[in-house]
Design a protein around this motif. Structure first.
Motif, mmCIF file in Angstrom:
data_model
loop_
_atom_site.group_PDB
_atom_site.id
_atom_site.type_symbol
_atom_site.label_atom_id
_atom_site.label_comp_id
_atom_site.label_asym_id
_atom_site.label_seq_id
_atom_site.Cartn_x
_atom_site.Cartn_y
_atom_site.Cartn_z
ATOM 1 N N LEU A 36 7.810 -2.873 4.439
ATOM 2 C CA LEU A 36 8.876 -3.336 3.551
ATOM 3 C C LEU A 36 10.188 -3.377 4.331
ATOM 4 N N PHE A 37 10.638 -4.589 4.626
ATOM 5 C CA PHE A 37 11.837 -4.796 5.438
ATOM 6 C C PHE A 37 13.074 -4.839 4.551
ATOM 7 N N HIS A 38 14.008 -3.933 4.823
ATOM 8 C CA HIS A 38 15.300 -3.925 4.155
ATOM 9 C C HIS A 38 16.375 -4.234 5.190
ATOM 10 N N ALA A 39 17.587 -4.429 4.733
ATOM 11 C CA ALA A 39 18.656 -4.828 5.649
ATOM 12 C C ALA A 39 18.887 -3.804 6.748
ATOM 13 N N GLU A 40 18.798 -2.508 6.406
ATOM 14 C CA GLU A 40 19.128 -1.470 7.369
ATOM 15 C C GLU A 40 17.956 -0.579 7.750
ATOM 16 N N TYR A 41 16.806 -0.802 7.154
ATOM 17 C CA TYR A 41 15.663 0.059 7.480
ATOM 18 C C TYR A 41 14.350 -0.631 7.147
ATOM 19 N N LEU A 42 13.314 -0.106 7.760
ATOM 20 C CA LEU A 42 11.946 -0.531 7.506
ATOM 21 C C LEU A 42 11.219 0.612 6.810
ATOM 22 N N ARG A 43 10.597 0.322 5.689
ATOM 23 C CA ARG A 43 9.781 1.321 5.010
ATOM 24 C C ARG A 43 8.307 1.027 5.314
ATOM 25 N N VAL A 44 7.649 1.980 5.952
ATOM 26 C CA VAL A 44 6.209 1.886 6.222
ATOM 27 C C VAL A 44 5.501 2.731 5.172
ATOM 28 N N VAL A 45 4.580 2.109 4.458
ATOM 29 C CA VAL A 45 3.881 2.776 3.360
ATOM 30 C C VAL A 45 2.375 2.678 3.597
ATOM 31 N N VAL A 46 1.698 3.815 3.511
ATOM 32 C CA VAL A 46 0.231 3.845 3.595
ATOM 33 C C VAL A 46 -0.275 4.544 2.333
ATOM 34 N N PRO A 47 -0.659 3.790 1.324
ATOM 35 C CA PRO A 47 -1.194 4.388 0.103
ATOM 36 C C PRO A 47 -2.719 4.362 0.107
ATOM 37 N N SER A 48 -3.300 5.133 -0.798
ATOM 38 C CA SER A 48 -4.736 4.971 -1.074
ATOM 39 C C SER A 48 -4.946 4.008 -2.229
ATOM 40 N N ALA A 49 -3.861 3.580 -2.862
ATOM 41 C CA ALA A 49 -3.925 2.736 -4.056
ATOM 42 C C ALA A 49 -3.974 1.261 -3.702
ATOM 43 N N ASN A 50 -4.769 0.513 -4.459
ATOM 44 C CA ASN A 50 -4.742 -0.941 -4.395
ATOM 45 C C ASN A 50 -3.561 -1.470 -5.199
ATOM 46 N N LEU A 51 -3.357 -2.778 -5.135
ATOM 47 C CA LEU A 51 -2.233 -3.392 -5.841
ATOM 48 C C LEU A 51 -2.668 -3.825 -7.233
ATOM 49 N N PRO A 100 -2.494 -2.119 -11.500
ATOM 50 C CA PRO A 100 -1.702 -1.175 -12.291
ATOM 51 C C PRO A 100 -2.347 0.180 -12.493
ATOM 52 N N TYR A 101 -3.668 0.245 -12.658
ATOM 53 C CA TYR A 101 -4.265 1.541 -12.946
ATOM 54 C C TYR A 101 -4.260 2.457 -11.737
ATOM 55 N N ASP A 102 -4.279 1.888 -10.513
ATOM 56 C CA ASP A 102 -4.187 2.733 -9.323
ATOM 57 C C ASP A 102 -2.803 3.350 -9.182
ATOM 58 N N TRP A 103 -1.787 2.751 -9.822
ATOM 59 C CA TRP A 103 -0.422 3.272 -9.772
ATOM 60 C C TRP A 103 -0.047 4.012 -11.052
ATOM 61 N N GLY A 104 -1.041 4.446 -11.806
ATOM 62 C CA GLY A 104 -0.814 5.378 -12.899
ATOM 63 C C GLY A 104 -0.361 4.794 -14.206
ATOM 64 N N GLU A 105 -0.338 3.466 -14.329
ATOM 65 C CA GLU A 105 0.267 2.875 -15.517
ATOM 66 C C GLU A 105 -0.616 2.961 -16.748
ATOM 67 N N THR A 106 -1.840 3.418 -16.583
ATOM 68 C CA THR A 106 -2.704 3.664 -17.738
ATOM 69 C C THR A 106 -2.997 5.142 -17.922
ATOM 70 N N GLY A 107 -2.535 5.975 -16.998
ATOM 71 C CA GLY A 107 -2.733 7.411 -17.119
ATOM 72 C C GLY A 107 -4.165 7.855 -16.951
ATOM 73 N N VAL A 108 -4.960 7.103 -16.148
ATOM 74 C CA VAL A 108 -6.363 7.486 -15.970
ATOM 75 C C VAL A 108 -6.732 7.756 -14.510
ATOM 76 N N MET A 109 -5.897 7.332 -13.547
ATOM 77 C CA MET A 109 -6.285 7.397 -12.141
ATOM 78 C C MET A 109 -5.125 7.920 -11.301
ATOM 79 N N GLU A 110 -5.442 8.682 -10.249
ATOM 80 C CA GLU A 110 -4.410 9.147 -9.333
ATOM 81 C C GLU A 110 -4.731 8.738 -7.903
ATOM 82 N N ASN A 111 -3.668 8.541 -7.129
ATOM 83 C CA ASN A 111 -3.737 8.198 -5.719
ATOM 84 C C ASN A 111 -2.659 8.966 -4.968
ATOM 85 N N SER A 112 -2.617 8.775 -3.658
ATOM 86 C CA SER A 112 -1.590 9.384 -2.820
ATOM 87 C C SER A 112 -0.902 8.300 -2.004
#
Length: 564
Positions: free
Chosen positions: A221-236, A238-250
Motif C-alpha cells: 500500500l503506497f502512500h505519499a510518505e510511506y509504504l505499508r507492507v501487509v501480510v494477512p492470513s485473510a482473503n479479500l 468480508p467474513y475473513d475480516w470479521g464482518e459476520t462475526g464468525v471467522m478470525e485471522n491474523s
C-alpha cells in the motif's frame, strides 16, 4: 502427500461458496459455485465492475441503501458430491471511449493526506470480529487507510471486489490486482475486461505444470510518505475480516518511510526481508514500475524480520534453496535463531494436508534452520553441514515416536465447528479430508482442538510458534523463540517437496502453491536472555495467542471434515 490435495482444496472453496436461496442476494459480480469447476476455479473477481468514475458514485449509493440484513457471511456449505459445472464467463461492460493505461504514477505526484507512521517496527494484530470486544485487532478499513492510499497492490485467493471497493476511495486509488489465472484464455479474458480502465492493472503469477493455487496474501500500500507492507492470513472477502462475526485471522503490518531527496535503495543493500520480498515480486511477474517504487522506501526497520515465500513450480540449484521449506530454514539461519537442539512447534492451520512423519520432520528440521528436510545440521553449529542438494546427512532426525512431544497441530474438532457462532455452514474454508486423517500414516496423536479465545469464532489463521535453545558463548545455551504467520497451511503443496528431476537427475524443489509469510523472532534483552519465560507466554505480547494453549487432544473426538 496426495497429488489431489490442491484440487480438493479448490473444491472445498467452491463448495463453501454455495449460496442457499434463503440467503440475501450476493453482489451481481458473484459467480456461484454451481457454475464453477474445482479443476478450473475462478475467483469472483468482478473485473467488469471497475469503472472508477461510475464506481465511486455507485459505492456511495450502495452504502446508503445497504441494510444490516445483507448477507455477507460465508454461504452455506453443501456436502453434495457432485462437482460444480463449468465456470461461466464474467460479464463485462464497455466504456464509450477507451482510456490508455499509462502506468502507475509516482506516489508523490499528487497531494494526499498522509498520517504519521503507525507501525514503523512492524506489528501483528488479529482481525476485528463483529460482536466481540475490540482488543489488539484491526479492521480492513484501518489496514487500507482509504483517505491516503495512493496505489494498492493486492493479492488473494478469494475476492469480493464490490465489497473491497466499498473500503477504498476508488476514484483516486490505483490498483494492481495479483490474481490466479492458470490458463492463457483466462488471462486474456481478464485483460480484455480491464484494458480500458486506467486505474487497474493485473498481475498473473506463473502457474505452469502442476502449480494450481495462487494462495499468497500480500498487500503493498503506497502512500505519499510511506509504504505499508501487509501480510494477512485473510482473503479479500468480508467474513475473513470479521464482518459476520464468525471467522478470525491474523495480520502483519509494517510502515516503511519514503527515502528523502528522491533517493532509492540498491537491491544489493536491502535487508534480507527486503531482498526476499523483491525476489518474490520478481517471481510473480510484477510490473517494473511497481518494483522500482518499492526501492524508494527505507527497509532498515525490517532487519529483525524474515520474509518467507513459496514460489509455485520446480526449482533447481540455488533457487531451490530459497523458497518453500528450504527458504524457511534459510531465513531462520539469517535471523540467527537456528539450533541443533530439540524445538517445540505449535502450528495452527485452517487446512491440513495428508500428513505423515516424513513431512512433519521436514517442517521440523526447516524450523531448526537446517539446510535440508532430512536432518542436515544448521550452518554455524558444531557439526559439519550438508547441502540441500548434496548428500543427505547421516545424522538422525527427531524419531517419529518422539514427534508427538515436540509438534502440536491445532485444528478444530467437528464438535467445535458445530458449536461455533456460524455453525457448520461457515466451515467451508477449514479443510481436512477423512481419507487422509484415517490413513495409518497420519500422526493423529499430535492433533489439538483449536478453540478461539473469542468464544464461537472459527479460525483461518496460519501461525507457527517455535521455541527452543541454542549454543551461545562456549558451551552455554540460551533460549530462542520465533513465530511464522502468513498464508501457508500445513501441507506439502504449501511448503514444497524435494524430488529428483527426471531429465537432469538432480534434486529439485517442487511446489504446487504460491504462499508468503513473515518470521518474527522474539526480542532478547541486553544480556542475550529471552525477555520472558520460555513457554507459550513468550509470544503473548508480540504475536498474540488467539486460541487456547496447550489445547485439548482429540481423544475420541474427530476433526472437522469439509466433505466427509
Amino acid at each position: 502427500m496426495a497429488d489431489s490435495e490442491d484440487e480438493d482444496l479448490k473444491l472445498a472453496i467452491a463448495l463453501s461458496l454455495e449460496q442457499s436461496q434463503s440467503n440475501a442476494a450476493r453482489p451481481t459480480n458473484f459467480i456461484p459455485a454451481s457454475q464453477t469447476s474445482p479443476h478450473d476455479f475462478r475467483e469472483a473477481s468482478g473485473l467488469s465492475q471497475l469503472d472508477r468514475k461510475a464506481m465511486e458514485k455507485e459505492r456511495l449509493a450502495r452504502i446508503a441503501a445497504r441494510t444490516c440484513q445483507r448477507s455477507i457471511s460465508p454461504p452455506e456449505l453443501t456436502r453434495n458430491s457432485e462437482r460444480p459445472n463449468k465456470t461461466r464467463r464474467l460479464n463485462c461492460g464497455h466504456p464509450s471511449s477507451p482510456v490508455k493505461n499509462n502506468g502507475l504514477p509516482d506516489t508523490q505526484s499528487d497531494t494526499y493526506t498522509s498520517a504519521p507512521l503507525q507501525y514503523p517496527a512492524g506489528i501483528v494484530k488479529r482481525t476485528w470480529a463483529l460482536g466481540h470486544e475490540r482488543s489488539n485487532d484491526i479492521k480492513i478499513e484501518e489496514v487500507l487507510q482509504s483517505d491516503s492510499v495512493r496505489i494498492a497492490v493486492l493479492s488473494a485467493f478469494q475476492w469480493d471486489t464490490e465489497w473491497l471497493l466499498d473500503k477504498i476511495n476508488a476514484s483516486r486509488t490505483k490498483f494492481v490486482l495479483v490474481m490466479q489465472a492458470k490458463e492463457e484464455a483466462q488471462r486474456q479474458e481478464y485483460l480484455r475486461e480491464t484494458q480500458n480502465w486506467p486505474h487497474v492493472r493485473l498481475c498473473f503469477p506463473p502457474m505452469l505444470g502442476q502449480v494450481s493455487c495462487m494462495h499468497s496474501k500480500l498487500m503493498l500500500l503506497f502512500h505519499a510518505e510511506y509504504l505499508r507492507v501487509v501480510v494477512p492470513s485473510a482473503n479479500l472477502v468480508p467474513y475473513d475480516w470479521g464482518e459476520t462475526g464468525v471467522m478470525e485471522n491474523s495480520v502483519f503490518l509494517i510502515d516503511l518511510p519514503r527515502l528523502s531527496d528522491n533517493q532509492r535503495m540498491v537491491r544489493g543493500e536491502l535487508t534480507p526481508f527486503g531482498e526476499e520480498l523483491m525476489y518474490f515480486v520478481d517471481a510473480m511477474g510484477m510490473q517494473e514500475d511497481v518494483k522500482e517504487g518499492l526501492l524508494k522506501f527505507d527497509f532498515e526497520k525490517t532487519k529483525h524480520l524474515g520474509f518467507v515465500h513459496t514460489i509455485g513450480g520446480a526449482h533447481l540449484g540455488e533457487k531451490g534453496k530459497r523458497t518453500g521449506f528450504p527458504g524457511l530454514g534459510r531465513v531462520v539461519r539469517s535471523l540467527g535463531v537456528q539450533t541443533e537442539d530439540p524445538i517445540h512447534i505449535d502450528f495452527a492451520a485452517s487446512s491440513i494436508g495428508s500428513l505423515n512423519d516424513g513431512f512433519l520432520r521436514t517442517i521440523y528440521n526447516a524450523a531448526k534452520g537446517q539446510e535440508d528436510g532430512s536432518g542436515a545440521p544448521s550452518s554455524g553449529g558444531k557439526r559439519s553441514k550438508s547441502d540441500f542438494f548434496g548428500k543427505t546427512s547421516t545424522i538422525k532426525s527427531q524419531p517419529a515416536e518422539e514427534m508427538k512431544d515436540y509438534f502440536r497441530v491445532y485444528f478444530p474438532t467437528d464438535e467445535t465447528v458445530h458449536r461455533s457462532t456460524g455453525g457448520p455452514n461457515n466451515g467451508g474454508t477449514i479443510c481436512l479430508q477423512s481419507k487422509w486423517y484415517d490413513a495409518a500414516t497420519f500422526p493423529r496423536e499430535i492433533m489439538r482442538d483449536y478453540q478461539s479465545k473469542r468464544r464461537g469464532l472459527l479460525s483461518h489463521n496460519k501461525i507457527m510458534y517455535v521455541r527452543g535453545q541454542q549454543y551461545g558463548e562456549g558451551d552455554a545455551k540460551r533460549p530462542i523463540a520465533w513465530a511464522y504467520m502468513g498464508s501457508a497451511n500445513l501441507s506439502e503443496s504449501a511448503w514444497g517437496k524435494k524430488v529428483t528431476d527426471r531429465a537432469t537427475k538432480q534434486a529439485k524443489l517442487t511446489a504446487r502453491n504460491w504462499e508468503c509469510g513473515v518470521v518474527i523472532p522474539m526480542p532478547m534483552d541486553t544480556s542475550g536472555v529471552l525477555a520472558g519465560a520460555l513457554d507459550m507466554n513468550v509470544f503473548k505480547d508480540i504475536i498474540g495467542l488467539p486460541f487456547e494453549i496447550p489445547g485439548q487432544d482429540y481423544g475420541e473426538k474427530r476433526p472437522w471434515f469439509f466433505m466427509g
